[in-house]
Design a protein around this motif. Structure first.
Motif, PDB file in Angstrom:
ATOM      1  N   PRO A  34     -71.249  79.375  11.094  1.00 22.69           N
ATOM      2  CA  PRO A  34     -72.420  80.230  11.287  1.00 22.69           C
ATOM      3  C   PRO A  34     -73.086  79.923  12.633  1.00 22.69           C
ATOM      4  N   PRO A  35     -73.962  80.797  13.085  1.00 19.36           N
ATOM      5  CA  PRO A  35     -74.699  80.507  14.320  1.00 19.36           C
ATOM      6  C   PRO A  35     -75.443  79.166  14.203  1.00 19.36           C
ATOM      7  N   CYS A  36     -75.518  78.482  15.326  1.00 19.34           N
ATOM      8  CA  CYS A  36     -76.167  77.172  15.390  1.00 19.34           C
ATOM      9  C   CYS A  36     -77.337  77.264  16.362  1.00 19.34           C
ATOM     10  N   PRO A  37     -78.533  76.891  15.940  1.00 16.61           N
ATOM     11  CA  PRO A  37     -79.689  77.031  16.840  1.00 16.61           C
ATOM     12  C   PRO A  37     -79.649  76.123  18.067  1.00 16.61           C
ATOM     13  N   ARG A  38     -78.869  75.009  18.006  1.00 14.54           N
ATOM     14  CA  ARG A  38     -78.833  74.083  19.135  1.00 14.54           C
ATOM     15  C   ARG A  38     -77.413  73.591  19.422  1.00 14.54           C
ATOM     16  N   PRO A  39     -76.529  74.477  19.893  1.00  8.03           N
ATOM     17  CA  PRO A  39     -75.177  74.014  20.217  1.00  8.03           C
ATOM     18  C   PRO A  39     -75.160  73.244  21.535  1.00  8.03           C
ATOM     19  N   VAL A  40     -74.211  72.338  21.667  1.00  9.22           N
ATOM     20  CA  VAL A  40     -74.024  71.682  22.969  1.00  9.22           C
ATOM     21  C   VAL A  40     -73.356  72.683  23.904  1.00  9.22           C
ATOM     22  N   THR A  41     -73.408  72.411  25.186  1.00 13.14           N
ATOM     23  CA  THR A  41     -72.754  73.289  26.169  1.00 13.14           C
ATOM     24  C   THR A  41     -71.260  73.001  26.211  1.00 13.14           C
ATOM     25  N   SER A  42     -70.500  73.930  26.757  1.00 11.04           N
ATOM     26  CA  SER A  42     -69.044  73.786  26.790  1.00 11.04           C
ATOM     27  C   SER A  42     -68.585  72.622  27.665  1.00 11.04           C
ATOM     28  N   ASP A  43     -69.449  72.139  28.566  1.00 10.63           N
ATOM     29  CA  ASP A  43     -69.070  71.009  29.411  1.00 10.63           C
ATOM     30  C   ASP A  43     -69.621  69.680  28.905  1.00 10.63           C
ATOM     31  N   PHE A  44     -70.080  69.657  27.641  1.00 11.19           N
ATOM     32  CA  PHE A  44     -70.582  68.412  27.069  1.00 11.19           C
ATOM     33  C   PHE A  44     -69.476  67.359  27.131  1.00 11.19           C
ATOM     34  N   PRO A  45     -69.805  66.098  27.452  1.00  8.89           N
ATOM     35  CA  PRO A  45     -68.766  65.081  27.672  1.00  8.89           C
ATOM     36  C   PRO A  45     -67.951  64.737  26.417  1.00  8.89           C
ATOM     37  N   LEU A  46     -67.021  63.821  26.598  1.00  8.23           N
ATOM     38  CA  LEU A  46     -66.060  63.428  25.576  1.00  8.23           C
ATOM     39  C   LEU A  46     -66.705  62.874  24.310  1.00  8.23           C
ATOM     40  N   ARG A  47     -67.769  62.143  24.433  1.00  9.70           N
ATOM     41  CA  ARG A  47     -68.375  61.480  23.273  1.00  9.70           C
ATOM     42  C   ARG A  47     -69.015  62.468  22.302  1.00  9.70           C
ATOM     43  N   ALA A  48     -69.297  61.990  21.096  1.00  8.86           N
ATOM     44  CA  ALA A  48     -69.997  62.806  20.104  1.00  8.86           C
ATOM     45  C   ALA A  48     -71.467  62.932  20.514  1.00  8.86           C
ATOM     46  N   PRO A  49     -72.058  64.109  20.326  1.00  9.17           N
ATOM     47  CA  PRO A  49     -73.471  64.272  20.718  1.00  9.17           C
ATOM     48  C   PRO A  49     -74.421  63.563  19.745  1.00  9.17           C
ATOM     49  N   ARG A  50     -75.538  63.095  20.295  1.00 10.70           N
ATOM     50  CA  ARG A  50     -76.640  62.622  19.454  1.00 10.70           C
ATOM     51  C   ARG A  50     -77.365  63.854  18.916  1.00 10.70           C
ATOM     52  N   GLU A  51     -78.069  63.715  17.839  1.00 12.49           N
ATOM     53  CA  GLU A  51     -78.743  64.862  17.208  1.00 12.49           C
ATOM     54  C   GLU A  51     -79.712  65.555  18.158  1.00 12.49           C
ATOM     55  N   ASP A  52     -80.366  64.800  19.020  1.00 10.72           N
ATOM     56  CA  ASP A  52     -81.319  65.414  19.952  1.00 10.72           C
ATOM     57  C   ASP A  52     -80.637  66.173  21.091  1.00 10.72           C
ATOM     58  N   GLU A  53     -79.301  66.034  21.221  1.00 18.05           N
ATOM     59  CA  GLU A  53     -78.575  66.714  22.291  1.00 18.05           C
ATOM     60  C   GLU A  53     -77.967  68.042  21.848  1.00 18.05           C
ATOM     61  N   GLY A  54     -77.916  68.294  20.562  1.00 19.42           N
ATOM     62  CA  GLY A  54     -77.311  69.516  20.056  1.00 19.42           C
ATOM     63  C   GLY A  54     -76.156  69.210  19.131  1.00 19.42           C
ATOM     64  N   THR A  69     -58.376  57.236  26.695  1.00 16.81           N
ATOM     65  CA  THR A  69     -59.143  56.250  27.451  1.00 16.81           C
ATOM     66  C   THR A  69     -59.698  56.856  28.730  1.00 16.81           C
ATOM     67  N   ASP A  70     -59.200  58.016  29.129  1.00 16.29           N
ATOM     68  CA  ASP A  70     -59.635  58.682  30.355  1.00 16.29           C
ATOM     69  C   ASP A  70     -60.875  59.522  30.067  1.00 16.29           C
ATOM     70  N   VAL A  71     -62.040  58.967  30.311  1.00 18.68           N
ATOM     71  CA  VAL A  71     -63.285  59.693  30.041  1.00 18.68           C
ATOM     72  C   VAL A  71     -63.712  60.538  31.240  1.00 18.68           C
ATOM     73  N   GLU A  72     -62.887  60.599  32.262  1.00 16.67           N
ATOM     74  CA  GLU A  72     -63.189  61.401  33.442  1.00 16.67           C
ATOM     75  C   GLU A  72     -62.548  62.784  33.366  1.00 16.67           C
ATOM     76  N   GLY A  73     -61.904  63.103  32.251  1.00 13.16           N
ATOM     77  CA  GLY A  73     -61.265  64.399  32.102  1.00 13.16           C
ATOM     78  C   GLY A  73     -62.282  65.490  31.834  1.00 13.16           C
ATOM     79  N   LYS A  74     -61.779  66.629  31.344  1.00 17.70           N
ATOM     80  CA  LYS A  74     -62.696  67.727  31.055  1.00 17.70           C
ATOM     81  C   LYS A  74     -62.189  68.529  29.859  1.00 17.70           C
ATOM     82  N   TRP A  75     -63.094  69.260  29.247  1.00 19.02           N
ATOM     83  CA  TRP A  75     -62.780  70.150  28.141  1.00 19.02           C
ATOM     84  C   TRP A  75     -62.408  71.520  28.696  1.00 19.02           C
ATOM     85  N   VAL A  76     -61.338  72.094  28.168  1.00 19.03           N
ATOM     86  CA  VAL A  76     -60.853  73.400  28.604  1.00 19.03           C
ATOM     87  C   VAL A  76     -60.911  74.349  27.411  1.00 19.03           C
TER      88      VAL A  76
END
Length: 182
Positions: A13-33, A75-82
């Motif tokens: 369903p729609p989410c009122p606070r999604p993270v952006t598509s370029d959010f980094p590799l780690r899991a978001p904290r609740e305050d980040e979306g 281990t490569d945290v310098e990559g990106k999400w596609v």
């Protein structure tokens, strides 16, 4: 011994606070979306995914700095999400952890996640093709010297499931079954 494959019907369903598509590799904290589904690799052999091309393009694959697909033991945290854009009338096929083992790393399970969308619903139907619980997955003899110890699918799935739905520490990954080089 029957396979343990299954079809899952997903509704995001729609989410009122999604993270952006370029959010980094780690899991978001609740305050980040929020994500619809956090980063993971699929545990089984193959996933056949039906997703509609006219719904939010929410599936993302992680690539390393050189643009190569990355693994769950990243281990490569310098990559990106596609973003993976669905093609009308086509399925998305995903390699799972057990296929990575059977192919002796020739085919690798990609790290992926699903973004939430602020305004639109998304539906998907993944079919997870899995072996019987009693099967020990090992590299095929034609794939060279085995880089994995045997992995019992039932035990691996149980441990992955516990990591998915319980606070038991680090989720089991196939890298834990790689043979130690002498």
């Amino acid at each position: 011994n029957a396979h343990t494959s299954y079809l899952r019907l997903n509704h995001y369903p729609p989410c009122p606070r999604p993270v952006t598509s370029d959010f980094p590799l780690r899991a978001p904290r609740e305050d980040e979306g929020f994500l619809a589904i956090n980063r993971h690799t699929d545990a089984g052999l193959l996933t056949i995914l039906r997703q509609k091309h006219d719904e939010p393009n929410s599936l993302q694959l992680y690539t390393d700095k050189k643009g190569k697909k990355s693994l769950g033991d990243i281990t490569d945290v310098e990559g990106k999400w596609v973003n993976i854009h669905p093609v009308s009338g086509a399925f998305t096929i995903n390699i799972g952890d057990m296929m990575q083992v059977v192919s002796n790393d020739r085919y690798r399970a990609p790290l992926h996640r699903v973004l939430a969308d602020k305004a639109r619903h998304r539906y998907s139907a993944p079919y997870f093709f899995n072996p019987p619980y009693s099967v020990d997955c090992t590299p095929l003899p034609t794939m060279g010297n085995a880089v994995y110890d045997p992995i019992n699918w039932g035990e691996f799935r149980r441990r992955r499931f516990e990591g998915d739905f319980a606070d038991v520490g680090i989720e089991v990954q196939i890298a834990q079954y790689k043979k130690v080089k002498a």
